[in-house]
Design a protein around this motif. Structure first.
Motif, PDB file in Angstrom:
ATOM      1  N   LYS A 124       0.840  -1.208   0.000  1.00 48.70           N
ATOM      2  CA  LYS A 124       0.000   0.000   0.000  1.00 48.70           C
ATOM      3  C   LYS A 124       0.867   1.246   0.000  1.00 48.70           C
ATOM      4  O   LYS A 124       0.566   2.223  -0.684  1.00 48.70           O
ATOM      5  N   ASP A 138      -2.891  -0.045  -8.445  1.00 43.77           N
ATOM      6  CA  ASP A 138      -3.480  -0.036  -7.109  1.00 43.77           C
ATOM      7  C   ASP A 138      -3.542  -1.461  -6.574  1.00 43.77           C
ATOM      8  O   ASP A 138      -3.277  -2.424  -7.275  1.00 43.77           O
ATOM      9  N   MET A 139      -3.882  -1.570  -5.313  1.00 43.54           N
ATOM     10  CA  MET A 139      -3.911  -2.880  -4.659  1.00 43.54           C
ATOM     11  C   MET A 139      -4.935  -3.812  -5.294  1.00 43.54           C
ATOM     12  O   MET A 139      -4.734  -5.023  -5.332  1.00 43.54           O
TER      13      MET A 139
END
Length: 174
Positions: A107, A116-117
């Motif tokens: 993160k 993004d995650m």
């Protein structure tokens, strides 16, 4: 007579506290010395871990480039795998120095990037059990095992993974 007894008791009490404080001073100085020694050992160990992580990251980059040249990884999968490999050292530092989990480390790494995650989690979900299980442990060890399996020369199909697991169970029972 009572004053001499009280004076003697006070003198003995003062002597006791002086000797006790001197003993505590010696103990404190030996504890400081031990702390300095442990700090040196910890600094050396952390430096060694960082050096090995840097070498491991370089090795992973070479493997990823070989997979890309052979056409085994491409498109978005290649970009996500490239991101993971580029952040191996960062994840190791975060996990060892700051006691972060894999997810917390990643993160921090994705902040301000187009990845993004959710994309990373979708990518991992598409992988075989040999990658998903270690990754799900959310530890540094699981991360490194997952990276090794992601960058294997020949990606294992789910059938191969179950065959390997079955043969390992058979060997253990014998």
């Amino acid at each position: 007579m009572i004053t001499f007894v009280l004076l003697g008791a006070l003198i003995l009490t003062v002597i006791f506290f002086v000797l006790r404080s001197q003993g505590m001073q010696k103990e404190l100085s030996s504890a400081k010395s031990a702390l300095k020694s442990l700090q040196k050992q910890t600094k050396f160990s952390l430096g060694s871990i960082m050096l090995m992580a840097k070498q491991l990251q370089h090795s992973y980059k070479l493997k990823l480039e070989a997979l890309r040249r052979h056409g085994l990884r491409h498109g978005d999968d290649l970009l996500i795998l490239q991101f993971i490999v580029d952040n191996v050292l960062f994840v190791v530092i975060q996990c060892c120095e700051h006691k972060a989990t894999l997810e917390e480390s990643l993160k921090k790494a994705v902040e301000g990037l187009p990845i993004d995650m959710a994309k990373i989690q979708q990518f991992i979900a598409k992988q075989g059990v040999d990658v998903r299980v270690p990754w799900s442990k959310n530890t540094l060890e699981g991360f490194l095992v997952a990276c090794n399996n992601l960058l294997a020369d020949k990606p294992k199909t789910p059938e191969q993974v179950s065959t390997i697991a079955f043969s390992e169970e058979a060997n253990e029972s014998v």
